[in-house]
Motif scaffolding. Sequence first.
Motif, PDB file in Angstrom:
ATOM      1  N   PRO A 136       0.790  -0.955  -0.013  1.00 16.20           N
ATOM      2  CA  PRO A 136      -0.027   0.057   0.047  1.00 16.20           C
ATOM      3  C   PRO A 136       0.836   1.117  -0.128  1.00 16.20           C
ATOM      4  O   PRO A 136       2.138   1.304   0.302  1.00 16.20           O
ATOM      5  N   ALA A 137       0.252   2.494  -0.213  1.00 19.36           N
ATOM      6  CA  ALA A 137       1.015   3.755  -0.500  1.00 19.36           C
ATOM      7  C   ALA A 137       1.568   3.925   0.911  1.00 19.36           C
ATOM      8  O   ALA A 137       1.047   3.799   2.108  1.00 19.36           O
ATOM      9  N   GLY A 152      -1.670   4.646  -4.125  1.00 21.33           N
ATOM     10  CA  GLY A 152      -2.051   3.412  -3.942  1.00 21.33           C
ATOM     11  C   GLY A 152      -2.234   2.436  -4.893  1.00 21.33           C
ATOM     12  O   GLY A 152      -2.250   2.915  -6.269  1.00 21.33           O
ATOM     13  N   LEU A 153      -2.778   1.144  -4.679  1.00 19.91           N
ATOM     14  CA  LEU A 153      -2.828   0.465  -5.863  1.00 19.91           C
ATOM     15  C   LEU A 153      -4.056   0.887  -6.419  1.00 19.91           C
ATOM     16  O   LEU A 153      -5.046   1.302  -6.026  1.00 19.91           O
ATOM     17  N   PRO A 154      -4.081   0.725  -7.929  1.00 22.77           N
ATOM     18  CA  PRO A 154      -5.268   1.305  -8.834  1.00 22.77           C
ATOM     19  C   PRO A 154      -6.282   0.221  -8.877  1.00 22.77           C
ATOM     20  O   PRO A 154      -6.498  -0.956  -8.243  1.00 22.77           O
ATOM     21  N   ALA A 162      -7.348  -8.209 -11.236  1.00 29.00           N
ATOM     22  CA  ALA A 162      -6.055  -8.438 -11.933  1.00 29.00           C
ATOM     23  C   ALA A 162      -5.203  -9.767 -11.436  1.00 29.00           C
ATOM     24  O   ALA A 162      -4.965 -10.506 -11.956  1.00 29.00           O
ATOM     25  N   LEU A 163      -5.545  -9.658 -10.110  1.00 23.90           N
ATOM     26  CA  LEU A 163      -4.644 -10.801  -9.477  1.00 23.90           C
ATOM     27  C   LEU A 163      -5.336 -12.089  -9.319  1.00 23.90           C
ATOM     28  O   LEU A 163      -4.666 -12.949  -9.568  1.00 23.90           O
ATOM     29  N   ASP A 194      -2.827   5.162 -14.389  1.00 28.89           N
ATOM     30  CA  ASP A 194      -2.706   4.015 -13.402  1.00 28.89           C
ATOM     31  C   ASP A 194      -4.208   3.175 -13.479  1.00 28.89           C
ATOM     32  O   ASP A 194      -5.104   3.905 -13.485  1.00 28.89           O
ATOM     33  N   GLY A 195      -3.964   1.862 -13.884  1.00 32.09           N
ATOM     34  CA  GLY A 195      -5.114   0.826 -13.720  1.00 32.09           C
ATOM     35  C   GLY A 195      -5.912   0.967 -15.151  1.00 32.09           C
ATOM     36  O   GLY A 195      -6.846   0.317 -15.438  1.00 32.09           O
TER      37      GLY A 195
END
Length: 276
Positions: A17-18, A36-38, A44-45, A236-237
């Motif tokens: 995380p950020a 942070g994660l998009p 996606a994971l 992002d994303g």
Amino acid sequence: LVSAAGRHILVDPCLSPAGALAPFRLVNGAANPTVGLPPGTEEALKAATDVLVTHEHPDHLDQPGVDWAKAGGLPVFASTVDAPNLARKGLNVKVLTPDALEGFQVEVIPGAHGTGAIGWLMGHVAGVYVSPLADNDVPSLYITSDTILTDTVREAVARLQPDVIIAPAGAANFGLSWTPDLIFSVDEIVELVRIAPGKVLLNHMEALDHCPTTRASLASRLREEGLMDKAVIPEDGETVSFERETRGARPAVSAPEAPLLPDWRKYVTSFLAGTK
């Protein structure tokens, strides 16, 4: 996440995380990642069928990334330099050889993560070229990973003629006037886009404290050079799709006469990067 011919390959999973990682700049740094994660990360994971690790720096493979890959038991493809250490961490490691990915031909193209002593200490980086064996409509891909523009990179682009190149464009550095760029400078990105036979997707921006180049400034420079039509700078994303614009036989890959093996520099780099 790279999706092609039924495979979904997650490249260099940094899943912290950020603010969870230490600054990379030596002065005036900030905790990383800076964002942070998009949106869409969880999906996606779940979709991933494989993992590709180009090198073991924490902004490319962190502990959450290791834990996730281990929990899922996914095959983790890596160079002969990184494979032993990744296997020691309990990952399902597959060495990148020309036929490592079923249905694809693969070539590892060494990168240079900077120049001089700092580039040496940054350790080995595996750029990866992947080309489908059968599906003529699927574009070939060259993931340069973290490297500056070297004669090796230029030669690979000229010989392999990748339909798509993914390159880091943040001009990462340690924040000191005497330290070199660790990845492509803006001028080098301009040259890379110019010599590329197809599209170049540019990433590694606005997420880490040691990458000063912004999407807007890079896009402005590429427009000035008349090259923006060859470049893709995603948010992002964002999902980007590519089609193969040319047809015909694909260049054959080559394998090194003797594979690189981890030496004591690998362990120095792992100690400095905190990835032992």
